[in-house]
Structure formats: C-alpha cells, structure tokens
Design a protein around this motif. Structure first.
Motif, mmCIF file in Angstrom:
data_model
loop_
_atom_site.group_PDB
_atom_site.id
_atom_site.type_symbol
_atom_site.label_atom_id
_atom_site.label_comp_id
_atom_site.label_asym_id
_atom_site.label_seq_id
_atom_site.Cartn_x
_atom_site.Cartn_y
_atom_site.Cartn_z
ATOM 1 N N ALA A 129 38.895 9.802 -19.201
ATOM 2 C CA ALA A 129 39.051 9.388 -19.860
ATOM 3 C C ALA A 129 39.375 8.515 -20.906
ATOM 4 N N LEU A 130 40.215 7.525 -20.357
ATOM 5 C CA LEU A 130 41.155 6.023 -20.518
ATOM 6 C C LEU A 130 39.611 5.529 -19.911
ATOM 7 N N HIS A 131 39.439 5.452 -18.637
ATOM 8 C CA HIS A 131 37.947 4.602 -18.354
ATOM 9 C C HIS A 131 37.117 4.600 -19.287
ATOM 10 N N SER A 132 36.994 5.821 -19.621
ATOM 11 C CA SER A 132 35.178 5.619 -21.052
ATOM 12 C C SER A 132 35.580 5.053 -22.006
ATOM 13 N N LEU A 133 36.969 4.644 -22.586
ATOM 14 C CA LEU A 133 37.800 4.020 -23.369
ATOM 15 C C LEU A 133 38.426 2.413 -23.082
ATOM 16 N N HIS A 134 37.625 1.852 -21.899
ATOM 17 C CA HIS A 134 37.843 0.789 -21.337
ATOM 18 C C HIS A 134 36.716 0.360 -21.678
ATOM 19 N N GLN A 135 35.679 1.306 -21.307
ATOM 20 C CA GLN A 135 33.890 1.432 -21.460
ATOM 21 C C GLN A 135 33.928 0.961 -22.815
ATOM 22 N N GLN A 136 34.772 1.223 -23.455
ATOM 23 C CA GLN A 136 33.702 0.999 -25.141
ATOM 24 C C GLN A 136 34.687 -0.509 -25.539
ATOM 25 N N ASN A 137 35.091 -1.030 -24.911
ATOM 26 C CA ASN A 137 35.948 -2.170 -24.966
ATOM 27 C C ASN A 137 37.450 -1.852 -25.854
ATOM 28 N N THR A 138 37.899 -0.692 -25.345
ATOM 29 C CA THR A 138 39.016 -0.496 -26.468
ATOM 30 C C THR A 138 40.440 0.002 -25.799
ATOM 31 N N CYS A 139 41.596 -0.667 -26.118
ATOM 32 C CA CYS A 139 42.626 -0.346 -24.894
ATOM 33 C C CYS A 139 43.190 1.215 -25.898
ATOM 34 N N HIS A 140 44.257 2.328 -25.476
ATOM 35 C CA HIS A 140 44.973 3.370 -26.599
ATOM 36 C C HIS A 140 45.801 2.275 -26.780
ATOM 37 N N LEU A 141 46.821 1.813 -25.735
ATOM 38 C CA LEU A 141 48.426 1.720 -25.922
ATOM 39 C C LEU A 141 48.988 2.336 -26.737
ATOM 40 N N ASP A 142 48.687 3.447 -26.643
ATOM 41 C CA ASP A 142 49.812 4.569 -26.760
ATOM 42 C C ASP A 142 49.567 6.081 -26.699
ATOM 43 N N LEU A 143 49.439 6.380 -25.221
ATOM 44 C CA LEU A 143 49.281 6.923 -24.396
ATOM 45 C C LEU A 143 50.686 8.328 -23.754
ATOM 46 N N LYS A 144 50.465 8.704 -24.023
ATOM 47 C CA LYS A 144 51.841 9.483 -24.031
ATOM 48 C C LYS A 144 51.192 11.485 -24.240
ATOM 49 N N PRO A 145 51.822 11.569 -23.355
ATOM 50 C CA PRO A 145 51.404 13.581 -23.361
ATOM 51 C C PRO A 145 51.171 14.018 -24.523
ATOM 52 N N ALA A 146 52.220 14.128 -25.512
ATOM 53 C CA ALA A 146 51.499 13.794 -27.059
ATOM 54 C C ALA A 146 49.768 13.882 -27.430
ATOM 55 N N GLN A 154 34.536 -6.394 -19.491
ATOM 56 C CA GLN A 154 34.894 -7.688 -18.805
ATOM 57 C C GLN A 154 35.563 -7.272 -17.310
ATOM 58 N N GLN A 155 37.321 -7.428 -17.836
ATOM 59 C CA GLN A 155 37.824 -7.416 -16.483
ATOM 60 C C GLN A 155 37.632 -5.564 -15.962
ATOM 61 N N ILE A 156 37.057 -4.873 -16.053
ATOM 62 C CA ILE A 156 36.577 -3.389 -15.178
ATOM 63 C C ILE A 156 35.760 -3.815 -14.844
ATOM 64 N N ASP A 157 34.488 -5.160 -15.020
ATOM 65 C CA ASP A 157 33.613 -5.326 -14.763
ATOM 66 C C ASP A 157 33.957 -6.105 -13.262
ATOM 67 N N GLU A 158 35.161 -6.610 -13.690
ATOM 68 C CA GLU A 158 35.297 -7.352 -12.180
ATOM 69 C C GLU A 158 35.811 -6.512 -10.863
ATOM 70 N N VAL A 159 36.118 -5.625 -11.420
ATOM 71 C CA VAL A 159 36.395 -4.361 -9.919
ATOM 72 C C VAL A 159 36.032 -3.358 -9.972
ATOM 73 N N PRO A 160 34.808 -3.737 -9.347
ATOM 74 C CA PRO A 160 33.645 -2.618 -9.913
ATOM 75 C C PRO A 160 34.137 -1.710 -8.289
ATOM 76 N N ILE A 161 33.613 0.164 -8.378
ATOM 77 C CA ILE A 161 33.734 0.423 -7.378
ATOM 78 C C ILE A 161 32.307 0.692 -7.050
#
Lengths: 475, 254
Positions: free
Chosen positions: A130-147, A321-328
């Motif tokens: 889920a986070l990766h999908s967000l990062h691919q849309q150029n967004t950082c969540h920055l408040d990830l927690k179980p709630a 850009q950042q995740i493009d630098e570290v491809p699988i």
C-alpha cells in the motif's frame, strides 16, 4: 463544526450514524440525499474546527482535502466529493470495510497472544504494498500507524488519514521554517522529528514500528511526550524484538530493525523491497542485527548520541524519482535447451542494468512446467526438482558481481510461462523484466516468440528483450 | 476566470504565439502580459503589434524594465561594457515605430484584477525592478500588495524561472518549485505570490517556453512548458545581426 444530527442533509448528502468522534473530526455514514444508489458505501469527514480557527487541525484537513482527490488505486479510500474549505469543509469518501490494524493489535493484546511470524509478514507485506502504491503517486503518508491502516477482508491494506501527508507536486502546507516535528510521537521517523518532510523512507520507519508492535506488543521507542523523548530515535537502537520474545524469527528481526535504522540511507530503499523480503523470508540475508538478543551497548549509544547532535537530514528527491533509483530487476532464466549464448547474453544484460543502479535488487526466476514434479516419485519430488533448478540459477548468476545487490532465486511452477512471469512481476512490484527474446524451451517451439511478446505487451513495467550474441572467444 | 499569465516575451514571436495557442486550448478567457515584451529577440515590432491587438480585446499589458531600456538607450553612443539587454535595446528601438514606443512608454506598471495583483517585478517598488529571488523579497512584495485587503495573489515575471511562495504553518514564506503541467491548489483563504517564468527566453536549460494559467474559480495555478520552434526563433536572431549569445540561449535554453 458542531455535531450533525442524524437525518439532516448537507450539500446533497444525507447524514447517517456518527461512526467516529475524534479530536480532529467527526465521521458519519452518508447516502445521497436524492435516494440515488451509490456504487459503494460512503462516509463523510467533517473537521471540528473551521478555517477561522486557524489551527493546525484545519491545515491538516486542507492537506487531506487536496491529496485525497489525487490519489488512486485500491490502497486508498475512493474520493467522492469535497465541500468548500472555507464555508463548508467536508470530505466524502468510500467507506472501506474491514478492521483497522489497531483493532487487530488490541485483540491480540486482550487475548495475551501474538500473531505468528507468517501472519506478521503477511500484514507487513500488505502495508508495504500500500505504501509503495502511495509513493508511486509521489505522496508520502507521514502518519502511518495501526489506527490508520485498514485491513480489507481480502487481505490488502487501505491507508487512511492523509492529514499529515505530503505530495511532492503540491506546496507542503505543514512545512515551516522552524522545522518542527509533525507526526504521531510513537511512529514518527527521526528525520520528521527534525522537521524534514517528504522522504518515502519515513514511512518505512513507521512501518518498522508497526511490525515491532505486531511482533512484541511493545513500542520500540515508547510514546514520548517531549521533543527530547522523540529525539532519542536519532541515536538509539530499540531493544531487539528477540529480547522481548525469543520466538521472533531472526529474519523478522532483521527486517524490523532495518526499517528502524536512524539514518534513512540504512533502511530499505523502497517499500517494494520490504514487501519482497516479507514475502520471501527464506531469501532474507540475516546479519548480526537479526540474530542479536541483547540491546546496543551504552558506549555505542553514547557515541551515537554525540554524533546525532550534529546529524543533518537532507530533504529527499521526489518519491517517484527516489524509488526509480532502486528498482527490483527480474530476470527470467530458461532452464533447459537454452544455449550458452543465450545465458551469456542474459547475464551481460543484467550486469549492465545493475551497474547503473547500485540500490537495485535482483530476482532470478525460472518457470518449470507442473508435469516436472511429482508427488509420488521421490526423484521428481517438488523439493528435489526445485533444488536442482535453484542450483542452476545460482550457477548462472555466479559470474555476476552481486555482492552489493540483494539477490534471490525462485522456481515458479506453471504451464503458462508468460502468465507466470507476469503474475510474479506484478505481485512483487518488479520495475524491469529482463528476458531472452526467443527462449523458454523446445517444447514451446511453436509458441516460442509468443512468450516474450505476451510478456512485453502485458507487463506492468519495462521489459528488456535480450538477443543472443555469441562471444566466440569465450567458448 | 482562467487567466493566462505571460511574462518576459522578449521579442520572441514564435514562443508568444505558441503560448497563446496553448492557453487557448486550455480554455483561457483572459490574458495578461506581465512586461518585458521586447529586448534580446528578433521581432519587437511584431510582438508589440500582437500585444496591442490583445490589449484591444481586453488583455492586460504591463511595462517591464526592457521597455524602459528601449527608451533610455535611444540615440546613445554604445559603451564598451554594455549588458546584453543594452546591446539589443538600441536595435529594438530602431525597429519600433514612434507610436509603438509611445505605447510601450505609457503601459502601466501594475494592474489589479479581482483578487490578483499583477506586476513585472516586485509590488513594493515596481519601478525598482527588484528580482523576486528568495522568500524574504517575495514577502516584501506580497505584503505590499496585500495592503489592499482584497488581494490574495501576486503574479509577476522578471526572474525568468517559475516559482511559488506561500505561507505554511509558520510565519515566514516558503518557496516551492512547481512541476510543469500540475494544477496546484492555491485556495484564496491563503495568500500566494508567484513568478511565472519567461515565454521568450528560458534560462533553466530547457528551451521550452513558460507561462502560467490561473483558474480563479477552481483556485488552481498551473505552470506550463510549451514546445515551440525555438531553432527558427534563434535563426531569426542571428539573421537580424543580434548578439550570438541571444541565439544560442534560445537553442539551449541556457
């Protein structure tokens, strides 16, 4: 805004039951007031304060208001409508079914049990995807927690509450020159503590805290109430999970502590890499970090504390850009009837790709037909056939310089080669597929060209088709 | 209102036409030219004629420092340490008719349109042509413009690169580097100041023309990059006998 009455109408929505009355906002079930059917259940989020109050609360509502309208995919609630921020602030979005991760954690705590390592890995991988999908849309969540994580009944994770998020294409309304910590104290990443926002690896840190909670039932850095308390994570290693619970497997501790590294560079470079490890625990390279049963010594912490006083976090590049630098990078290696030239050309192509991308991870895959294994014949038992193919893959990769690249080897069993490769690539967020232009076996002779073509047409990523060149001098 | 904001055209007719066409396809219903119509490029007279026509149709056209330069350098003997602008100002002067020069001279320095203040350089002292290069200077300009409580947006040019300044949760302005083609929400309960880049002479290593489109109804601002025949524009600069540097700059965007 004060609490809305059941049955009242607001901007075309009929207000239903109040599902949540938090410090920031009320959340109500809503339906269309004109009785028209909605394609999915909806909720309305209404902030408690209005723009006139000028509090951070309304700023975070403004942020969510902006970002939720942009986000797409199954890992965020679908956006329906938004009211005018100044006069009628509200957001209507999909009411996603499921339990929050916090509810699951509470359940485990009440029962005095912990989820199994396999369960933790499954949940962690779902959140990482889920986070990766967000990062691919150029967004950082920055408040990830179980709630803020909802586990859908089908196993995928949906992220909630984008009030502290940051979209690289929009001015960050929560940034300020004084660089104050913005986030939830227990889960906030060290760089956020010093006010650097927008690094996708901050979410990976928070994911590490969540995994730690799942594994131990404890918070790695407690729930500090002061800036000084939050700053501890700039230098302090948490108590290793295995010190809390000896039954936490080494590979899980390795993943958790890597996510929790104080320096972003030392963490996983992208959430896709975390998901990959959690889905393939047997391929995780366990280091001393994973094995340790004792916390870091006082002296090491003292040294790091001194260093942390001068620690400087760099604002990061755009998430995409950042995740493009570290491809699988995935390479499909044919297992039989492949000429030396083909294998050599594939290896050369992989070497070139990895050379440009130091943070890349390599996954070496081969597809065998299901008829190759047998449940009854011991020589054709699944394990022995797989072992034999894995050995071949290792042999193929041996000349590659992969010490710096996390590498794993996989034997897939399927009759439809192209489909197996595609499903694997999709499931593991593969950024690039390297495969032979005309490979995959004599049995497939009639279809030989169709495998790479099918993969190229349907792949979720870039495909490199390698043509064989024969280096005569090497034969 | 969808307001197209074009600044620093610099006698580049190719780029101006490309941006106007682009703005039209984006549904722009109002046009503002934020100064520096002339200087550097090969088509001062044509650009002035085009802008006069736009003005007749309701466009706002402002005066920039290069309009002033053209007046000031009329009839002066060339110095040895002239700037590029000064070198081309004399030539530009000679290309323009007296009526065109008069029209340039009487253009206003600022304009006020709904919640927007338009100015070539900074709003606190428009005639000083101060560059908005950082948060501090941007704040001076924004604060001066917001002396009028109606003003929520200040749009200008002069610096040739796109930028947006806003107030986050802190007191100081924050700088933001926009991504081309993204509609950025700029709600009117906040105050914003932006430089829209240069239509006719980009200097950031990308030769494509820049302009911005402000949608006041939706509260969104989009910075655009528009490809145009920059090689032809550069060729015309060379053929006109203007400094080689001005031609190279259009080719490389640097």
């Amino acid at each position: 805004m004060k609490r809305l009455e059941l049955g009242t109408t607001l901007d075309g929505f009929c207000i239903g039951a109040c599902l949540h009355a938090g410090g920031m906002a009320h959340i109500y079930e809503v339906t269309y007031a004109d009785q028209r059917p909605a394609p999915f259940a909806m909720v309305m989020k209404v902030p408690r304060m209005t723009a006139g109050d000028g509090a951070e609360n309304i700023v975070s509502f403004e942020v969510e208001h902006q970002i939720l309208q942009l986000l797409q995919g199954m890992h965020v609630p679908r956006f329906v409508a938004a009211g005018d921020l100044v006069n009628l602030p509200y957001l209507v979005m999909e009411h996603v079914q499921g339990q929050t991760l916090q509810q699951r954690l509470d359940h485990f705590t009440q029962q005095h049990t912990r989820p199994s390592a396999a369960e933790i890995a499954q949940i962690g991988a779902a959140v990482a995807r889920a986070l990766h999908s967000l990062h691919q849309q150029n967004t950082c969540h920055l408040d990830l927690k179980p709630a803020n994580v909802l586990m859908h009944p089908d196993g995928h994770a949906v992220l909630l509450d984008f009030g502290l998020s940051c979209h690289a294409h929009y001015p960050d309304l929560l940034a300020e020159e004084l660089r104050k910590a913005v986030g939830s104290p227990a889960w906030i990443a060290p760089e956020q503590v010093v006010g650097v926002r927008g690094d996708p690896r901050s979410d990976i840190f928070a994911l590490g805290v969540v995994l730690y909670e799942l594994a131990t039932g404890e918070l790695p850095f407690g729930n500090p109430q002061t800036d000084g308390g939050m700053r501890q994570r700039l230098w302090m290693d948490p108590k290793p999970p295995r010190q809390w619970r000896a039954d936490v497997p080494e590979w899980l501790q390795e993943v958790v502590l890597r996510c929790l590294a104080p320096e972003a560079d030392q963490r996983y470079p992208s959430a896709a890499h975390v998901a990959f490890d959690l889905e393939n625990p047997e391929a995780i390279h366990v280091t001393a970090r994973g094995r340790q049963l004792q916390g870091t010594s006082f002296w090491t912490h003292l040294k790091r504390w001194v260093k942390a006083a001068g620690m400087h976090y760099q604002p990061s590049a755009m998430p995409t850009q950042q995740i493009d630098e570290v491809p699988i990078v995935m390479v499909a290696v044919p297992h039989h009837e492949a000429s030396d030239a083909t294998l050599y050309a594939l290896r050369q192509a992989v070497a070139r790709v990895l050379k440009n991308r130091p943070g890349a991870r390599l996954t070496v895959v081969t597809v065998i037909s299901t008829s190759q294994t047998s449940a009854t014949e011991s020589a054709k038992s699944e394990t022995s056939v797989h072992r034999q193919h894995l050995a071949q893959l290792h042999q193929w990769a041996q000349p590659l310089d992969i010490a710096q690249h996390p590498t794993s080897f996989h034997v897939l069993e399927a009759n439809d080669v192209a489909n197996a490769l595609l499903r694997y690539a999709e499931g593991n967020h593969v950024s690039m597929i390297v495969m032979g232009a005309a490979t995959h076996g004599l049995q497939m002779q009639r279809f030989v060209t169709t495998v790479p073509i099918k993969v190229a047409m349907d792949a979720p990523c870039t495909v490199m088709l390698v043509k064989q060149t024969l280096p005569f001098e090497r034969l | 209102m969808k307001l197209a904001l074009l600044s620093d055209v610099h006698s580049n007719l190719h780029a101006l036409d490309a941006c106007l066409l682009h703005a039209q396809t984006q549904g722009a219903d109002r046009i503002a030219v934020l100064g520096d119509l002339v200087g550097y490029g090969a088509f001062p007279s044509e650009v002035v004629t085009r802008c006069q026509a736009l003005q007749a149709q309701g466009a706002i056209v402002l005066r920039g420092n290069h309009e002033e330069l053209v007046q000031r350098h009329a009839g002066m003997t060339p110095k040895t340490d002239q700037t590029l602008g000064e070198q081309t100002a004399q030539w530009t002067h000679d290309q323009l008719s007296p009526a065109q020069r008069f029209w340039l001279e009487i253009l206003p320095l600022t304009a006020h349109l709904e919640q927007t203040l338009l100015v070539h350089a900074s709003a606190d002292a428009p005639e000083k042509w101060r560059y908005i290069t950082d948060e501090r200077i941007a704040a001076l300009s924004l604060d001066a413009a917001c002396a009028n409580p109606e003003v929520r947006y200040v749009f200008g040019g002069h610096v040739h690169h796109p930028s947006l300044y806003y107030r986050g949760t802190g007191r100081q302005l924050m700088a933001f580097k926009p991504t081309a083609g993204v509609a950025i929400p700029v709600p009117s309960h906040r105050r914003w100041i932006a430089t829209v880049g240069s239509v006719g002479q980009p200097r950031d290593g990308n030769p494509r023309a820049m302009y911005a489109l402000f949608d006041s109804t939706a509260g969104k601002l989009t910075f655009h990059r528009v490809a145009y025949d920059n090689m032809a524009a550069a060729r015309c600069v060379r053929e006109a006998g203007l400094p080689e540097f001005c031609a190279r700059r259009l080719e490389t965007g640097q």
